[in-house]
Design an enzyme around this catalytic site. Structure first.
Site, PDB file in Angstrom:
ATOM      1  N   LYS A   1       0.756  -1.382   0.050  1.00 22.43           N
ATOM      2  CA  LYS A   1       0.105   0.255   0.114  1.00 22.43           C
ATOM      3  C   LYS A   1       0.759   1.314  -0.086  1.00 22.43           C
ATOM      4  O   LYS A   1       2.076   1.078   0.205  1.00 22.43           O
ATOM      5  CB  LYS A   1      -0.969   0.010   1.244  1.00 22.43           C
ATOM      6  CG  LYS A   1      -1.753  -1.479   1.455  1.00 22.43           C
ATOM      7  CD  LYS A   1      -2.598  -1.413   0.000  1.00 22.43           C
ATOM      8  CE  LYS A   1      -3.762  -2.565   0.382  1.00 22.43           C
ATOM      9  NZ  LYS A   1      -4.140  -3.038  -1.063  1.00 22.43           N
TER      10      LYS A   1
HETATM   11  C1  PLP Z   1     -10.223  -2.815  -1.939  1.00 26.15           C
HETATM   12  C2  PLP Z   1      -9.404  -3.532  -0.776  1.00 26.15           C
HETATM   13  N1  PLP Z   1     -10.168  -3.868   0.490  1.00 26.15           N
HETATM   14  C3  PLP Z   1      -9.672  -4.284   1.439  1.00 26.15           C
HETATM   15  C4  PLP Z   1      -8.380  -5.142   1.462  1.00 26.15           C
HETATM   16  C5  PLP Z   1      -7.855  -5.806   2.485  1.00 26.15           C
HETATM   17  O1  PLP Z   1      -6.821  -5.213   3.045  1.00 26.15           O
HETATM   18  P1  PLP Z   1      -5.822  -5.959   3.987  1.00 26.15           P
HETATM   19  O2  PLP Z   1      -4.976  -6.743   3.673  1.00 26.15           O
HETATM   20  O3  PLP Z   1      -5.102  -4.877   4.920  1.00 26.15           O
HETATM   21  O4  PLP Z   1      -6.641  -6.514   5.162  1.00 26.15           O
HETATM   22  C6  PLP Z   1      -7.523  -4.887   0.482  1.00 26.15           C
HETATM   23  C7  PLP Z   1      -6.325  -5.497   0.121  1.00 26.15           C
HETATM   24  O5  PLP Z   1      -5.340  -5.334  -0.780  1.00 26.15           O
HETATM   25  C8  PLP Z   1      -8.223  -4.113  -0.875  1.00 26.15           C
HETATM   26  O6  PLP Z   1      -7.696  -4.214  -1.960  1.00 26.15           O
END
Ligand code: PLP
Length: 382
Positions: A182
């Site tokens: 990210k």
């Molecule tokens: C649009 C979206 N929502 C949620 C997530 C979930 O994030 P995390 O890996 O921090 O749980 C991601 C992960 O890439 C994502 O792209």
């Protein structure tokens, strides 16, 4: 030449930050996390921020704190990462999928309005790839006689703006991801921001099993205090060992955005006269340029992935439409043809390298392969 999909910007020097945490008594959530939370409140101009150990766990905690569960519906885009829908399933509620705008891939107020039922408890607009949805317009179309909460999925954005305003301005809560790739990253992590004091109170408990006081707070008067548990919670707090990597990145995220924007514009102008399509960028918002997806069409996408692999260029797919995943198509009986914009984009897209450390030479090589190989693979009938 070899161009990775992503190269992070942290260096071994960051180990000193971790070493400092090792000198403190709390390896888990403690004073550093609190400082980062204050920094987030200032950056987003909100009253409350809570660090979490992933977007996913933060979203589960948020839904629990909102008392969303069995019998409830939450509107989610089909064009997103599976996590957006999975968290709704994890609390026992039903994700109600909607399509996206075919040009921007964002959800629109009209698509949301059409999906609202008496069971709708929340809507989760996703600022996909880093461009913000119009949350203000979404808020305006929600029925006045029914409480529908807005949960912004900010996993792709930190530094984006909509008409000058940052995430968290019109929603009940905005949730970020600090996952390894990210724009602000600490390996695994995330944050929740809100202006709702009651929700924040519940969130603090929901990220710690539902306990009424966290480990550090139980001792802060020097005397052990009993804790209670009124509501179910999960375990979603971020340890200081990871939180310590965030302050410097938050301070410099807007500077790095300039570099991301330059890289993205270079791709856009190089692809302008090809058959390769890119999502429309709207001029009333600041895009955080998290990913650079391109559309090569369903007939060419998998061949293009192979060709990029052979050219040693990292590429991935963000995302196949969530309703086509076996779990969702089996559970809800989707034929696969629903949500045409999401489906078509999901079958024909792939993402190419975009990170601040990419060199001009590396980017020129990617462009050369796209223009001279990939574009030629795209048939008339995309
Ligand atoms: C649009 C979206 N929502 C949620 C997530 C979930 O994030 P995390 O890996 O921090 O749980 C991601 C992960 O890439 C994502 O792209």
């Amino acid at each position: 030449m070899q161009v990775p999909f992503y190269r992070h910007s942290l260096s071994p020097e960051n180990a000193q930050l971790v070493a400092k945490v090792l000198e403190t008594p709390f390896l888990t959530s403690g004073p550093i996390g609190k400082e980062v939370e204050a920094q987030l409140c200032e950056y987003f101009d909100v009253n409350h921020a809570k660090l979490v150990n992933s977007w996913t766990n933060g979203a589960v905690a948020t839904l629990l704190a909102m008392d969303i569960g069995p019998g409830d519906e939450v509107i989610v885009p089909a064009m997103t990462f599976i996590a957006t829908a999975n968290v709704v399933e994890l609390v026992g509620a039903k994700p109600v999928f909607i399509d996206c705008d075919p040009d921007t891939l964002l959800v629109t107020p009209d698509l949301i309005r059409a999906a609202i039922t008496k069971k709708t408890k929340a809507v989760m607009p996703v600022h996909i790839y880093g461009q913000m949805c119009d949350v203000r317009a979404i808020k305006e179309i929600l029925p006045k006689n029914q409480k529908i909460l807005i949960i912004e999925d900010c996993a792709h954005t930190f530094e984006a703006k909509f008409k000058g305003e940052r995430p968290g301005t019109y929603s009940d809560v905005a949730i970020f991801s600090f996952y390894a790739t990210k724009n602000v990253a600490c390996g695994e992590g995330g944050a929740i921001i809100t202006n709702d004091a009651n929700l924040y109170e519940r969130l603090q408990q929901a990220i710690l099993h539902g306990m009424s006081a966290g480990a550090a707070d139980r001792f802060n008067t020097g005397q052990y205090k009993h804790w209670g548990m009124e509501h179910l919670g999960t375990k979603a707090n971020l340890p200081d060992l990871l939180a310590c990597l965030l302050p410097e990145q938050i301070k410099t995220v807007d500077k790095r955005l300039g570099i991301r924007e330059e890289i993205s514009q270079r791709y856009e102008s190089a692809l302008m006269n090809t058959k390769i399509r890119v999502p429309k960028v709207l001029n009333d918002r600041v895009h955080s340029r998290h990913l650079f997806p391109i559309y090569v069409g369903g007939k060419s996408r998998d061949k293009a992935l192979v060709a990029l692999g052979e050219a040693n260029i990292g590429a991935t797919v963000n995302y196949r439409s969530v309703h086509t995943m076996g779990f969702y198509s089996n559970k809800y009986g989707f034929s696969g043809n629903e949500f045409p914009s999401s489906l078509s984009w999901g079958n024909g897209t792939l993402s190419i390298p975009l990170f601040p450390g990419i060199t001009t030479q590396e980017q020129e090589y990617v462009i050369d392969v796209l223009v001279n190989k990939i574009d030629k693979m795209i048939g008339e009938n995309k």
